[in-house]
Every structure is written in C-alpha cells, then in structure tokens.
Design a protein around this motif. Structure first.
Motif, PDB file in Angstrom:
ATOM      1  N   ILE A  47       0.834  -1.205   0.000  1.00  0.00           N
ATOM      2  CA  ILE A  47       0.000   0.000   0.000  1.00  0.00           C
ATOM      3  C   ILE A  47       0.866   1.252   0.000  1.00  0.00           C
ATOM      4  N   VAL A  48       1.925   1.253   0.798  1.00  0.00           N
ATOM      5  CA  VAL A  48       2.812   2.414   0.843  1.00  0.00           C
ATOM      6  C   VAL A  48       3.501   2.621  -0.502  1.00  0.00           C
ATOM      7  N   LEU A  73       0.947   4.073  -2.948  1.00  0.00           N
ATOM      8  CA  LEU A  73       0.697   5.495  -2.711  1.00  0.00           C
ATOM      9  C   LEU A  73       1.873   6.364  -3.146  1.00  0.00           C
ATOM     10  N   ILE A 124       1.739   6.662  -6.941  1.00  0.00           N
ATOM     11  CA  ILE A 124       0.645   7.546  -7.355  1.00  0.00           C
ATOM     12  C   ILE A 124       1.004   9.004  -7.102  1.00  0.00           C
ATOM     13  N   PHE A 125       1.484   9.315  -5.900  1.00  0.00           N
ATOM     14  CA  PHE A 125       1.746  10.712  -5.548  1.00  0.00           C
ATOM     15  C   PHE A 125       3.009  11.271  -6.189  1.00  0.00           C
TER      16      PHE A 125
END
Length: 131
Positions: free
Chosen positions: A94-95, A98, A101-102
C-alpha cells in the motif's frame, strides 16, 4: 585493479556480517524462505520513501539511507502495534502504491492546481520555482 579488489573484499565482509545479524534475528530455524522473504519489496520501499524516482533518473544515496531508516521506523511501529506478520506485506504494498501515485506528474499538477484554486496564489514546485 587493486582498488576494485579491496572494495569487493570489503563488500563481502559487510554482506557476511549482515547475513550473520539477520540469522541471529530470526533464530535457529533458518531456511531461504524465512530469511529473504519480500527482501526486494523492502529495498524498493526504502528507495521510494527516500525520494528517489522509481522510473529512473537522478539517484541520491542520502535519500535512500533516510528512506531505509523511515522504513525501519514504519515496520517497527507496525510490529509494536501488534499487526499480524501476514499483513505486513500488504501494508508495504500500500505504501509503495501510494508513493507511485503521488510521485506522478499528473497528480503533482492536479495538487498544484487545487492549491492555487484554494489559496489563490501560485503553487511552489521543485526548489521554490513558481509554476
């Protein structure tokens, strides 16, 4: 040639010490499956947290080292919160997701546009230059 040989010798000693420390951490029953589980994901996560691009380009060793410390902090916090070990890989994924994506340009541009719309001034990007 001698410098390369010395560097590889030092690298071998460091890898041996790291392996011994890792074996001592895990305990007596050591197999390949328990020793190097998700090692690649941990390395990618440390580099990504350190601010290095996953798409290639510029690389900063200081960022990778700080990312490794941040990863250890995150991992040890999850362990202290008694998160089951079977869920730790999901949190790591998940990290990474993210961070990917960011770090994309579309998301950065959208956040800059939203910042400008909310606060009515130009958003600062990359070293304080106005966009």
């Amino acid at each position: 040639m001698a410098i390369k040989l010395i560097c590889f010798g030092i690298l071998g000693v460091c890898c041996a010490v790291a392996g011994i420390i890792n074996v001592c951490r895990i305990g007596g029953k050591v197999t390949y499956n328990s020793l190097m589980v998700d090692f690649e994901m941990k390395a990618i996560l440390a580099v990504a947290i350190g601010g290095n691009s996953l798409g290639g380009g510029k690389f900063r060793i200081v960022g990778s080292v700080l990312g490794a410390y941040a990863y250890c902090l995150l991992f040890n916090t999850l362990i202290a919160m008694q998160v089951p070990s079977t869920h730790l890989t999901a949190y790591q994924a998940i990290v990474i997701f993210l961070l990917v994506i960011f770090s994309s340009e579309q998301v950065k541009d959208s956040v800059a546009a939203l910042w400008k719309k909310l606060f009515g001034r130009k958003a600062l990007r990359k070293g304080g230059s106005e966009k």
